[in-house]
Design an enzyme around this catalytic site. Structure first.
Site, mmCIF file in Angstrom:
data_model
loop_
_atom_site.group_PDB
_atom_site.id
_atom_site.type_symbol
_atom_site.label_atom_id
_atom_site.label_comp_id
_atom_site.label_asym_id
_atom_site.label_seq_id
_atom_site.Cartn_x
_atom_site.Cartn_y
_atom_site.Cartn_z
ATOM 1 N N ARG A 91 20.424 -44.692 33.926
ATOM 2 C CA ARG A 91 20.029 -45.938 34.607
ATOM 3 C C ARG A 91 18.516 -46.152 34.757
ATOM 4 O O ARG A 91 18.085 -47.194 35.227
ATOM 5 C CB ARG A 91 20.690 -46.070 35.989
ATOM 6 C CG ARG A 91 22.191 -46.143 35.934
ATOM 7 C CD ARG A 91 22.771 -46.757 37.177
ATOM 8 N NE ARG A 91 22.605 -45.937 38.351
ATOM 9 C CZ ARG A 91 23.042 -46.288 39.569
ATOM 10 N NH1 ARG A 91 23.663 -47.440 39.735
ATOM 11 N NH2 ARG A 91 22.871 -45.499 40.592
ATOM 12 N N ASP A 92 17.703 -45.196 34.367
ATOM 13 C CA ASP A 92 16.257 -45.410 34.463
ATOM 14 C C ASP A 92 15.538 -44.721 33.312
ATOM 15 O O ASP A 92 14.477 -44.115 33.495
ATOM 16 C CB ASP A 92 15.730 -44.897 35.804
ATOM 17 C CG ASP A 92 14.356 -45.482 36.151
ATOM 18 O OD1 ASP A 92 14.021 -46.560 35.609
ATOM 19 O OD2 ASP A 92 13.625 -44.874 36.942
ATOM 20 N N LEU A 93 16.116 -44.819 32.125
ATOM 21 C CA LEU A 93 15.502 -44.210 30.952
ATOM 22 C C LEU A 93 14.278 -45.025 30.544
ATOM 23 O O LEU A 93 14.354 -46.233 30.336
ATOM 24 C CB LEU A 93 16.516 -44.175 29.800
ATOM 25 C CG LEU A 93 16.194 -43.223 28.643
ATOM 26 C CD1 LEU A 93 16.262 -41.774 29.119
ATOM 27 C CD2 LEU A 93 17.151 -43.452 27.485
ATOM 28 N N THR A 130 14.301 -49.306 36.479
ATOM 29 C CA THR A 130 13.102 -50.044 36.114
ATOM 30 C C THR A 130 13.494 -51.298 35.340
ATOM 31 O O THR A 130 14.077 -51.215 34.261
ATOM 32 C CB THR A 130 12.176 -49.160 35.255
ATOM 33 O OG1 THR A 130 11.882 -47.959 35.986
ATOM 34 C CG2 THR A 130 10.878 -49.887 34.957
#
Length: 256
Positions: A91-93, A130
């Protein structure tokens, strides 16, 4: 809010401590220091992928493709482990959360907003991470049948690879006043791959790999397992020395 933060911390600690994949950052343990919980992580001396973005983009096309293939191969391996074995959506790669070491290893880190799902059919429905690397179904959850799942990480991977190839974030710069425009652009228009990666100067296998990551319809987007079998990765040069390339980047800084 405190409960939510505690849950994120537990997820992060569990992921680090129990990871059994070479492409996931591991932990040596946790301890409490003056009321703060601290996680001891392995040291990745090559820094984040973000710190090498300009260097990758500045290489000749041949070297750049070998670099991207070597890095993408390891990221995909890490994602396949997270998705298939751990049932986790990162979810925030983003480039900051992909680390390199001087031995040529690439690892995914920062699992503070990861979400465990019970099966490949389960979905997340919270808006965290992000924004600039979010997939269409994460921005506009109405377009997803039941939220979003592992495919969200694959979209982020596609954006990261384009960013490293061209040396900058591919979409127009965003500030708080432009976020709505950015969200509409991602959700309503296909990524302009011909502009980002012109066919005349971009090898076909790389373009196709990225295109399979950046499909707006999450159900048609490639999985990590499918990407692992893509010609861009299977056809990479096994003799390419990523470790030497990383050492060449960090040696000047470490010798000052």
């Amino acid at each position: 809010e405190t409960r939510a933060k505690r849950a994120k911390l537990v997820t992060e600690v569990k992921t680090y401590l129990t990871a059994e994949c070479i492409n996931i950052v591991s932990s040596y343990g946790t301890f409490v220091d003056e009321g703060m919980i601290k996680i001891v992580l392995e040291y990745m001396d090559g820094g984040s992928l973000l710190s090498h973005r300009a260097a990758v983009a500045g290489e000749t096309n041949e070297v750049k493709m070998q670099l991207l293939a070597a890095v993408a191969h390891q990221i995909v391996n890490g994602l396949d482990y997270l998705h298939a074995e751990r049932h986790l959506v990162h979810r925030d790669l983003k480039p900051e959360n992909i680390l390199l070491s001087s031995d040529g290893t690439v690892k995914i880190t920062d699992f503070g907003v990861s979400k465990e799902v019970e099966s490949t059919l389960a979905n997340c429905n919270t808006f965290v991470g992000t924004l600039t690397y979010m997939s269409p179904e994460r921005i506009d959850t109405l377009r997803a049948v039941a939220g979003y799942n592992y495919a969200a990480d694959i979209w982020s991977l596609g954006i990261i690879l384009v960013e490293c190839a061209i040396g900058k974030y591919p979409y127009p710069a965003t500030n708080p006043e432009q976020l709505l425009d950015h969200m509409n652009l991602v959700c309503e228009s296909d990524p302009p791959l011909d502009s980002w990666l012109p066919p005349s100067s971009t090898p076909g296998p790389f373009r196709d790999f990225v295109a399979r990551c950046l499909v707006r319809d999450q159900t048609a987007r490639a999985t990590a397992a499918e990407l692992a079998a893509h010609p861009f990765l299977t056809g990479r040069d096994p003799n390419f020395d990523l470790s030497q390339w990383v050492r060449d980047q960090i040696l000047p800084a470490s010798s000052l």
